[in-house]
Scaffold this active site. Structure first.
Site, PDB file in Angstrom:
ATOM      1  N   ASP A  31       0.874  -1.184   0.000  1.00  0.00           N
ATOM      2  CA  ASP A  31       0.000   0.000   0.000  1.00  0.00           C
ATOM      3  C   ASP A  31       0.904   1.224   0.000  1.00  0.00           C
ATOM      4  N   LEU A  33      -0.163   4.115   0.990  1.00  0.00           N
ATOM      5  CA  LEU A  33      -0.724   4.921   2.084  1.00  0.00           C
ATOM      6  C   LEU A  33      -1.266   6.271   1.610  1.00  0.00           C
ATOM      7  N   ASN A  35      -4.221   6.879   0.843  1.00  0.00           N
ATOM      8  CA  ASN A  35      -5.532   7.073   1.471  1.00  0.00           C
ATOM      9  C   ASN A  35      -5.715   6.126   2.651  1.00  0.00           C
ATOM     10  N   ALA A  36      -4.658   5.934   3.409  1.00  0.00           N
ATOM     11  CA  ALA A  36      -4.758   4.991   4.532  1.00  0.00           C
ATOM     12  C   ALA A  36      -3.703   5.324   5.573  1.00  0.00           C
ATOM     13  N   GLY A  82      -6.102   1.495  -5.290  1.00  0.00           N
ATOM     14  CA  GLY A  82      -6.609   2.384  -6.324  1.00  0.00           C
ATOM     15  C   GLY A  82      -7.272   3.586  -5.696  1.00  0.00           C
ATOM     16  N   LEU A  83      -7.663   4.506  -6.546  1.00  0.00           N
ATOM     17  CA  LEU A  83      -8.360   5.718  -6.094  1.00  0.00           C
ATOM     18  C   LEU A  83      -9.856   5.518  -6.308  1.00  0.00           C
ATOM     19  N   SER A 124     -16.895  -2.711  -9.242  1.00  0.00           N
ATOM     20  CA  SER A 124     -17.970  -1.923  -8.643  1.00  0.00           C
ATOM     21  C   SER A 124     -19.249  -2.090  -9.435  1.00  0.00           C
ATOM     22  N   TYR A 149     -13.780   7.385 -12.750  1.00  0.00           N
ATOM     23  CA  TYR A 149     -13.619   6.292 -11.781  1.00  0.00           C
ATOM     24  C   TYR A 149     -14.320   5.034 -12.294  1.00  0.00           C
ATOM     25  N   LYS A 153     -12.768   1.313 -13.695  1.00  0.00           N
ATOM     26  CA  LYS A 153     -13.121  -0.038 -13.216  1.00  0.00           C
ATOM     27  C   LYS A 153     -13.525  -0.921 -14.397  1.00  0.00           C
ATOM     28  N   PHE A 178     -21.437  -3.585  -4.150  1.00  0.00           N
ATOM     29  CA  PHE A 178     -22.476  -2.564  -4.104  1.00  0.00           C
ATOM     30  C   PHE A 178     -22.019  -1.516  -3.075  1.00  0.00           C
ATOM     31  N   ARG A 231     -30.028   2.403  -2.415  1.00  0.00           N
ATOM     32  CA  ARG A 231     -28.806   1.651  -2.689  1.00  0.00           C
ATOM     33  C   ARG A 231     -28.839   0.323  -1.943  1.00  0.00           C
TER      34      ARG A 231
HETATM   35  P1  NAD Z   1      -9.507   2.862   0.348  1.00  0.00           P
HETATM   36  O1  NAD Z   1      -9.113   4.150  -0.279  1.00  0.00           O
HETATM   37  O2  NAD Z   1      -9.762   2.815   1.803  1.00  0.00           O
HETATM   38  O3  NAD Z   1      -8.441   1.720  -0.020  1.00  0.00           O
HETATM   39  C1  NAD Z   1      -7.627   1.773  -1.155  1.00  0.00           C
HETATM   40  C2  NAD Z   1      -6.198   1.590  -0.687  1.00  0.00           C
HETATM   41  O4  NAD Z   1      -5.325   1.601  -1.806  1.00  0.00           O
HETATM   42  C3  NAD Z   1      -5.731   2.687   0.257  1.00  0.00           C
HETATM   43  O5  NAD Z   1      -5.155   2.088   1.386  1.00  0.00           O
HETATM   44  C4  NAD Z   1      -4.699   3.465  -0.556  1.00  0.00           C
HETATM   45  O6  NAD Z   1      -3.694   4.019   0.266  1.00  0.00           O
HETATM   46  C5  NAD Z   1      -4.197   2.410  -1.497  1.00  0.00           C
HETATM   47  N1  NAD Z   1      -3.684   2.898  -2.776  1.00  0.00           N
HETATM   48  C6  NAD Z   1      -4.261   3.800  -3.620  1.00  0.00           C
HETATM   49  N2  NAD Z   1      -3.521   3.960  -4.720  1.00  0.00           N
HETATM   50  C7  NAD Z   1      -2.447   3.129  -4.600  1.00  0.00           C
HETATM   51  C8  NAD Z   1      -1.328   2.828  -5.405  1.00  0.00           C
HETATM   52  N3  NAD Z   1      -1.152   3.435  -6.583  1.00  0.00           N
HETATM   53  N4  NAD Z   1      -0.410   1.937  -4.968  1.00  0.00           N
HETATM   54  C9  NAD Z   1      -0.579   1.321  -3.761  1.00  0.00           C
HETATM   55  N5  NAD Z   1      -1.622   1.564  -2.951  1.00  0.00           N
HETATM   56  C10 NAD Z   1      -2.557   2.446  -3.353  1.00  0.00           C
HETATM   57  O7  NAD Z   1     -10.800   2.342  -0.456  1.00  0.00           O
HETATM   58  P2  NAD Z   1     -11.760   1.111  -0.177  1.00  0.00           P
HETATM   59  O8  NAD Z   1     -13.117   1.637   0.071  1.00  0.00           O
HETATM   60  O9  NAD Z   1     -11.152   0.189   0.794  1.00  0.00           O
HETATM   61  O10 NAD Z   1     -11.782   0.474  -1.623  1.00  0.00           O
HETATM   62  C11 NAD Z   1     -10.945  -0.620  -1.988  1.00  0.00           C
HETATM   63  C12 NAD Z   1     -11.182  -0.949  -3.450  1.00  0.00           C
HETATM   64  O11 NAD Z   1     -12.568  -1.266  -3.629  1.00  0.00           O
HETATM   65  C13 NAD Z   1     -10.871   0.199  -4.405  1.00  0.00           C
HETATM   66  O12 NAD Z   1     -10.311  -0.338  -5.570  1.00  0.00           O
HETATM   67  C14 NAD Z   1     -12.243   0.767  -4.703  1.00  0.00           C
HETATM   68  O13 NAD Z   1     -12.300   1.404  -5.948  1.00  0.00           O
HETATM   69  C15 NAD Z   1     -13.106  -0.481  -4.682  1.00  0.00           C
HETATM   70  N6  NAD Z   1     -14.538  -0.201  -4.404  1.00  0.00           N
HETATM   71  C16 NAD Z   1     -14.874   0.489  -3.281  1.00  0.00           C
HETATM   72  C17 NAD Z   1     -16.228   0.780  -3.043  1.00  0.00           C
HETATM   73  C18 NAD Z   1     -16.621   1.567  -1.831  1.00  0.00           C
HETATM   74  O14 NAD Z   1     -17.765   2.046  -1.786  1.00  0.00           O
HETATM   75  N7  NAD Z   1     -15.779   1.715  -0.816  1.00  0.00           N
HETATM   76  C19 NAD Z   1     -17.214   0.354  -3.939  1.00  0.00           C
HETATM   77  C20 NAD Z   1     -16.829  -0.368  -5.061  1.00  0.00           C
HETATM   78  C21 NAD Z   1     -15.477  -0.646  -5.277  1.00  0.00           C
HETATM   79  N1  UFG Z   2     -25.808  11.030  -0.211  1.00  0.00           N
HETATM   80  C1  UFG Z   2     -26.422  12.099   0.399  1.00  0.00           C
HETATM   81  N2  UFG Z   2     -25.641  12.937   1.138  1.00  0.00           N
HETATM   82  C2  UFG Z   2     -24.311  12.751   1.303  1.00  0.00           C
HETATM   83  C3  UFG Z   2     -23.692  11.646   0.667  1.00  0.00           C
HETATM   84  C4  UFG Z   2     -24.477  10.808  -0.089  1.00  0.00           C
HETATM   85  O1  UFG Z   2     -27.620  12.301   0.263  1.00  0.00           O
HETATM   86  O2  UFG Z   2     -23.664  13.562   1.976  1.00  0.00           O
HETATM   87  C5  UFG Z   2     -26.637  10.129  -1.015  1.00  0.00           C
HETATM   88  C6  UFG Z   2     -26.217  10.081  -2.472  1.00  0.00           C
HETATM   89  O3  UFG Z   2     -26.807  11.124  -3.189  1.00  0.00           O
HETATM   90  C7  UFG Z   2     -26.714   8.694  -2.860  1.00  0.00           C
HETATM   91  C8  UFG Z   2     -26.582   7.876  -1.569  1.00  0.00           C
HETATM   92  O4  UFG Z   2     -26.491   8.821  -0.523  1.00  0.00           O
HETATM   93  O5  UFG Z   2     -28.063   8.803  -3.201  1.00  0.00           O
HETATM   94  C9  UFG Z   2     -25.377   6.984  -1.546  1.00  0.00           C
HETATM   95  O6  UFG Z   2     -24.239   7.771  -1.875  1.00  0.00           O
HETATM   96  P1  UFG Z   2     -22.746   7.250  -1.649  1.00  0.00           P
HETATM   97  O7  UFG Z   2     -21.838   8.344  -2.098  1.00  0.00           O
HETATM   98  O8  UFG Z   2     -22.590   6.739  -0.265  1.00  0.00           O
HETATM   99  O9  UFG Z   2     -22.660   5.985  -2.608  1.00  0.00           O
HETATM  100  P2  UFG Z   2     -22.812   5.892  -4.195  1.00  0.00           P
HETATM  101  O10 UFG Z   2     -23.904   4.908  -4.453  1.00  0.00           O
HETATM  102  O11 UFG Z   2     -22.920   7.197  -4.827  1.00  0.00           O
HETATM  103  O12 UFG Z   2     -21.377   5.327  -4.636  1.00  0.00           O
HETATM  104  C10 UFG Z   2     -20.818   4.168  -4.087  1.00  0.00           C
HETATM  105  C11 UFG Z   2     -19.283   4.237  -4.159  1.00  0.00           C
HETATM  106  C12 UFG Z   2     -18.812   4.168  -5.575  1.00  0.00           C
HETATM  107  C13 UFG Z   2     -19.406   3.026  -6.314  1.00  0.00           C
HETATM  108  C14 UFG Z   2     -20.917   3.068  -6.187  1.00  0.00           C
HETATM  109  C15 UFG Z   2     -21.550   1.876  -6.834  1.00  0.00           C
HETATM  110  O13 UFG Z   2     -18.829   5.434  -3.565  1.00  0.00           O
HETATM  111  O14 UFG Z   2     -17.420   3.944  -5.547  1.00  0.00           O
HETATM  112  O15 UFG Z   2     -21.265   3.068  -4.805  1.00  0.00           O
HETATM  113  O16 UFG Z   2     -21.039   0.733  -6.253  1.00  0.00           O
HETATM  114  F1  UFG Z   2     -19.082   3.080  -7.633  1.00  0.00           F
END
Ligand code: NAD
Ligand code: UFG
Length: 336
Positions: A31, A33, A35-36, A82-83, A124, A149, A153, A178, A231
């Protein structure tokens, strides 16, 4: 068995590392770091009583990856790194394509060079695109994504599918998450967003703990039961366990796609009220304009994961809001 977990210090990654260790699967985390906080892994070590090998490196750094594969006998890779901020990806698309798409190709190349051919990738639900009809099922084609983003994916899904098509040694699992929320029931690890949270659950939690004054609900005029978006929220511990199941069940050649969700939808207002009711706190909110790019409602058909991986989400909405609140109360400012 030893697994390389990229992005393992992050939100979903740290919960997954914990579940892997609990199954006696050894872990190396890479990692950068960005975003961690490495404190997440220290807490995982405390909770499990097991060590986590940690390498601070970027997945785009092929030399660093080569060194990790040379040092450790890795059987499979779970690729979280990833971001993930949708809005930021619109402003900084190159950062997203670089970290997510280029990073995944560098990682796959390093794996191939080391003779490691099993990858589980964090995809995602967003890849189903804007026009898809819920519930989303894996047999649907990927759709038109609405931000870099989501496009990144979809691109990585295609890259890894092509890699698996080109060489039957590969086994690729694409897990389409989800909406993961919640935290480990210990309250020791959880989601720790930097700055103002983009996502609903961490925003609600920060309002509850007094870090934010009120929640803005983005739109109450959608074509849904109460007008707010719906959702499929799933507990992050269930999601983490889904990775362990995928690791155990999918060793065979090819590309395997699974939705990980509960199969039910919850509206923004229902979520606020569940948080208030279960945790006995008030969440002041205001109705704000719609957020660009939001879809009215989507949820998973999660049957395939149940049938093929023997995975089902076990925790309910009350567990999700209770565990989020425990984490937030015990760590009002996150890991610092
Ligand atoms: P997160 O940001 O907490 O975790 C991602 C981690 O990857 C972080 O620790 C960050 O430091 C690290 N990182 C970022 N870029 C890097 C790089 N270039 N090299 C090495 N490390 C790197 O996010 P999360 O919520 O734990 O998500 C994990 C994965 O799941 C991501 O790929 C995200 O896109 C995917 N995902 C997340 C959600 C969600 O709602 N959280 C939904 C769908 C998919
Ligand atoms: N919402 C609010 N107020 C806020 C934040 C969110 O009303 O301050 C609402 C949004 O408009 C949406 C719902 O809450 O209707 C959920 O929003 P999130 O941002 O929590 O989640 P999303 O469904 O927009 O997105 C998430 C992840 C994405 C991923 C997507 C589908 O953040 O990475 O789910 O899996 F792509």
């Amino acid at each position: 068995m030893k697994v390389l977990v990229t992005g393992g210090a992050g939100y979903i990654g740290s919960h997954t590392v914990l579940e892997l260790l609990n199954q006696d699967i050894d872990v190396v985390v890479v990692d950068n770091l960005v975003n961690a906080n490495v404190e997440s892994l220290k807490r995982v070590e405390q909770l499990t009583g097991k060590p986590v090998d940690f390498v601070q490196a970027d997945v785009r750094d092929s030399r660093a990856l080569d060194a990790v594969f040379a040092e450790h006998s890795i059987s499979a890779v779970i690729h979280f790194a990833g971001l993930k901020a949708v809005g930021e990806s619109v402003a900084k698309p190159l950062d997203y394509y670089s970290a997510n798409v280029y990073g995944s190709t560098v990682l796959a190349q390093a794996m191939a060079a080391a003779g490691v051919h099993r990858m589980i990738f964090s995809s995602s639900a967003t890849v189903y695109g804007e026009g898809a009809q819920a519930p989303y099922v894996e047999t649907m084609p990927r759709g038109v994504t609405s931000n870099p983003y989501g496009t990144s994916k979809a691109m990585v899904e295609q890259v890894l599918t092509d890699v698996a098509n080109a060489d039957p040694a590969w086994s690729v699992v694409l897990l389409r998450y989800f909406n993961p929320i919640g935290a480990h029931e210990s309250g020791q690890i959880g989601e720790d967003p930097q700055g103002i949270p983009n996502n609903l659950m961490p925003f609600i939690a920060q309002v509850a703990v007094g870090r934010r004054e009120q929640l803005s609900i983005f739109g109450d005029d959608y074509d849904t039961a109460d007008g707010t978006c719906e959702r499929d929220y799933l507990h992050v511990v269930d999601l983490a366990k889904g990775h362990v199941k995928a690791l155990q069940a999918t060793t065979h050649s090819g590309t395997h796609v699974y939705n990980l969700g509960t199969g039910t939808a919850t509206s923004v207002k229902q979520m606020v009220h569940a948080f208030e009711r279960v945790n006995n706190v008030q969440i002041p909110y205001t109705i704000a304009p719609r957020r660009a790019g939001d879809l009215a409602a989507f949820w998973a058909n999660a049957d395939k994961a149940a049938t093929e991986l023997d995975w089902r989400a076990e925790k309910d909405l009350a567990d999700m809001v209770r565990d989020t609140w425990r984490w937030q109360q015990q760590n009002p400012n996150g890991y610092i």
